[in-house]
Design a protein around this motif. Sequence first.
Motif, PDB file in Angstrom:
ATOM      1  N   GLY A  89      27.184 -24.393  -0.148  1.00  0.00           N
ATOM      2  CA  GLY A  89      26.794 -23.348  -1.054  1.00  0.00           C
ATOM      3  C   GLY A  89      26.684 -23.810  -2.671  1.00  0.00           C
ATOM      4  N   PRO A  90      26.439 -22.740  -3.533  1.00  0.00           N
ATOM      5  CA  PRO A  90      26.129 -23.380  -4.703  1.00  0.00           C
ATOM      6  C   PRO A  90      27.560 -23.552  -5.464  1.00  0.00           C
ATOM      7  CG  PRO A  90      26.074 -20.948  -4.419  1.00  0.00           C
ATOM      8  CD  PRO A  90      26.229 -21.351  -3.098  1.00  0.00           C
ATOM      9  N   ALA A  91      27.516 -24.406  -6.390  1.00  0.00           N
ATOM     10  CA  ALA A  91      28.487 -24.906  -7.292  1.00  0.00           C
ATOM     11  C   ALA A  91      28.379 -24.329  -8.834  1.00  0.00           C
ATOM     12  CB  ALA A  91      29.008 -26.329  -7.153  1.00  0.00           C
ATOM     13  N   HIS A  92      29.321 -23.742  -9.162  1.00  0.00           N
ATOM     14  CA  HIS A  92      28.992 -23.235 -10.824  1.00  0.00           C
ATOM     15  C   HIS A  92      30.054 -24.014 -11.641  1.00  0.00           C
ATOM     16  CE1 HIS A  92      27.966 -19.884  -8.481  1.00  0.00           C
ATOM     17  NE2 HIS A  92      27.209 -19.451  -9.077  1.00  0.00           N
ATOM     18  N   LEU A  93      29.133 -25.190 -12.434  1.00  0.00           N
ATOM     19  CA  LEU A  93      29.900 -26.229 -13.062  1.00  0.00           C
ATOM     20  C   LEU A  93      29.647 -25.966 -14.578  1.00  0.00           C
ATOM     21  CD1 LEU A  93      28.578 -29.166 -10.907  1.00  0.00           C
ATOM     22  CD2 LEU A  93      30.725 -27.998 -10.838  1.00  0.00           C
ATOM     23  N   PHE A  94      30.710 -26.229 -15.533  1.00  0.00           N
ATOM     24  CA  PHE A  94      30.307 -26.118 -16.869  1.00  0.00           C
ATOM     25  C   PHE A  94      31.078 -27.215 -17.685  1.00  0.00           C
ATOM     26  CE2 PHE A  94      31.072 -21.935 -15.048  1.00  0.00           C
ATOM     27  CZ  PHE A  94      30.081 -21.048 -15.791  1.00  0.00           C
ATOM     28  N   TRP A  95      30.048 -27.577 -18.341  1.00  0.00           N
ATOM     29  CA  TRP A  95      30.381 -28.977 -19.297  1.00  0.00           C
ATOM     30  C   TRP A  95      30.119 -29.164 -20.799  1.00  0.00           C
ATOM     31  CZ3 TRP A  95      26.223 -31.247 -22.003  1.00  0.00           C
ATOM     32  CH2 TRP A  95      25.141 -30.663 -21.806  1.00  0.00           C
ATOM     33  N   THR A  96      30.766 -29.958 -21.324  1.00  0.00           N
ATOM     34  CA  THR A  96      30.614 -29.892 -22.946  1.00  0.00           C
ATOM     35  C   THR A  96      30.750 -31.392 -23.240  1.00  0.00           C
ATOM     36  OG1 THR A  96      31.570 -29.261 -24.938  1.00  0.00           O
ATOM     37  CG2 THR A  96      33.026 -29.396 -23.221  1.00  0.00           C
ATOM     38  N   THR A  97      30.116 -32.027 -24.436  1.00  0.00           N
ATOM     39  CA  THR A  97      30.360 -33.289 -24.870  1.00  0.00           C
ATOM     40  C   THR A  97      31.580 -33.230 -25.882  1.00  0.00           C
ATOM     41  OG1 THR A  97      28.381 -32.788 -26.451  1.00  0.00           O
ATOM     42  CG2 THR A  97      28.000 -33.935 -24.363  1.00  0.00           C
ATOM     43  N   GLU A  98      32.572 -32.212 -26.141  1.00  0.00           N
ATOM     44  CA  GLU A  98      33.333 -32.072 -27.292  1.00  0.00           C
ATOM     45  C   GLU A  98      34.442 -33.334 -26.768  1.00  0.00           C
ATOM     46  OE1 GLU A  98      35.083 -30.724 -30.540  1.00  0.00           O
ATOM     47  OE2 GLU A  98      33.422 -30.137 -29.796  1.00  0.00           O
ATOM     48  N   ASP A  99      34.837 -33.757 -27.851  1.00  0.00           N
ATOM     49  CA  ASP A  99      35.872 -34.933 -27.638  1.00  0.00           C
ATOM     50  C   ASP A  99      37.098 -34.394 -27.194  1.00  0.00           C
ATOM     51  OD1 ASP A  99      34.193 -36.983 -28.424  1.00  0.00           O
ATOM     52  OD2 ASP A  99      34.909 -37.000 -30.385  1.00  0.00           O
ATOM     53  N   VAL A 100      37.940 -34.975 -26.228  1.00  0.00           N
ATOM     54  CA  VAL A 100      39.312 -34.538 -25.800  1.00  0.00           C
ATOM     55  C   VAL A 100      40.202 -35.969 -26.160  1.00  0.00           C
ATOM     56  CG1 VAL A 100      40.743 -34.085 -23.846  1.00  0.00           C
ATOM     57  CG2 VAL A 100      38.480 -33.040 -24.215  1.00  0.00           C
ATOM     58  N   ALA A 101      41.217 -35.527 -26.715  1.00  0.00           N
ATOM     59  CA  ALA A 101      42.080 -36.615 -27.165  1.00  0.00           C
ATOM     60  C   ALA A 101      43.377 -36.643 -26.194  1.00  0.00           C
ATOM     61  CB  ALA A 101      42.290 -36.407 -28.700  1.00  0.00           C
ATOM     62  N   PRO A 102      43.895 -38.099 -26.210  1.00  0.00           N
ATOM     63  CA  PRO A 102      45.177 -38.126 -25.591  1.00  0.00           C
ATOM     64  C   PRO A 102      46.379 -37.426 -26.118  1.00  0.00           C
ATOM     65  CG  PRO A 102      44.067 -40.165 -25.664  1.00  0.00           C
ATOM     66  CD  PRO A 102      43.443 -39.138 -26.564  1.00  0.00           C
ATOM     67  N   GLY A 103      47.111 -37.018 -25.419  1.00  0.00           N
ATOM     68  CA  GLY A 103      48.552 -36.173 -26.203  1.00  0.00           C
ATOM     69  C   GLY A 103      48.364 -34.979 -26.727  1.00  0.00           C
ATOM     70  N   ARG A 104      47.343 -34.274 -26.384  1.00  0.00           N
ATOM     71  CA  ARG A 104      47.121 -32.994 -27.013  1.00  0.00           C
ATOM     72  C   ARG A 104      46.757 -32.057 -25.838  1.00  0.00           C
ATOM     73  NH1 ARG A 104      45.091 -33.410 -32.273  1.00  0.00           N
ATOM     74  NH2 ARG A 104      45.731 -31.139 -32.131  1.00  0.00           N
ATOM     75  N   ALA A 105      47.014 -30.560 -26.253  1.00  0.00           N
ATOM     76  CA  ALA A 105      46.733 -29.403 -25.191  1.00  0.00           C
ATOM     77  C   ALA A 105      45.423 -28.836 -25.431  1.00  0.00           C
ATOM     78  CB  ALA A 105      47.931 -28.712 -25.465  1.00  0.00           C
ATOM     79  N   TYR A 106      44.811 -28.458 -24.273  1.00  0.00           N
ATOM     80  CA  TYR A 106      43.626 -27.549 -24.277  1.00  0.00           C
ATOM     81  C   TYR A 106      43.575 -26.491 -23.430  1.00  0.00           C
ATOM     82  CZ  TYR A 106      41.869 -31.910 -26.756  1.00  0.00           C
ATOM     83  OH  TYR A 106      41.873 -33.159 -27.709  1.00  0.00           O
ATOM     84  N   ARG A 107      42.611 -25.830 -23.645  1.00  0.00           N
ATOM     85  CA  ARG A 107      42.414 -24.527 -22.594  1.00  0.00           C
ATOM     86  C   ARG A 107      40.899 -24.342 -21.948  1.00  0.00           C
ATOM     87  NH1 ARG A 107      43.828 -23.202 -27.386  1.00  0.00           N
ATOM     88  NH2 ARG A 107      41.967 -21.969 -27.595  1.00  0.00           N
TER      89      ARG A 107
END
Length: 281
Positions: A89-107
């Motif tokens: 079936g379909p897959a709903h994928l979401f993407w961004t080119t925003e940088d992600v850094a080690p040792g940090r917390a995201y949401r």
Amino acid sequence: MKRLLLLLWVALAACEAPLVPIAPSDLAYSLSGYLDASADTQWVRVEPFGISAVAVADLEGELPADVFLGLPDGSRVPMTQDVRSFVTGPAHLFWTTEDVAPGRAYRIEVEGHDGDRAVATVEVPDVDALDIELVDGVIHCPTAVLVGGVEFLVDVQSRYTDPRTGQSFRFSKAESFTEVLSGSTRASIYFGDDAALMDVPLLPWQAGVSMEVFVAVGTDDWLTPSELSLEGALSHAGLGRIEGGVGFVGGVVTRRFPFVPGVGKFPTPYTDEPFEPCLAP
């Protein structure tokens, strides 16, 4: 209130207790994927939780929701939706080119157009102490990949690309993980086994494929393989991993290394000389 599958009860004695398949729940979305601090693009998959609550036709198009990457400073970056079709079936994928850094917390924040909401908190590992060593054996021995200085080793893979066909192969070595005296985790890669699965010559210099070792490390809240079942995902729904949903989104740092299987002395059929032993690092 949607009627959704909430929990599969596990009997204290196998098969002696009935299942409770449907219960009321406010859980709205199922999230899966990971944030990779070594990648230039981040991807997560978001689906409605409980397909019975959503018309199948609605799933063929875009998911009626907005998804954001929440940054450590409290700001948010919108993620772009990409719908892809698979056999299931379909897959709903979401993407961004925003940088992600080690040792940090995201949401990962999901906001449905009908008011439903889900939030996943993602911890990316600190890799200041990360140490990776590849120890080649002779031709009949595995290559050892030693990984230390991290909370959790997510996966070690051997990856190959056949330049003649463009076909890529990936083999997880998680089943080979063992702890060594140094405190590191050891994975084993044996090219002979991989070559048989790819149907290429067993000798590395004749195989004609490019070779690479891929290592992914995470924090100690990563799910183990035994927890990735439906029951495991549901049982973690109320543990703070994802507010308003189920599934798992983790944080990783990845490393890639060229892979050249070791080449040592071969015994000949004209002598009784044995193979050199495979040395444990």
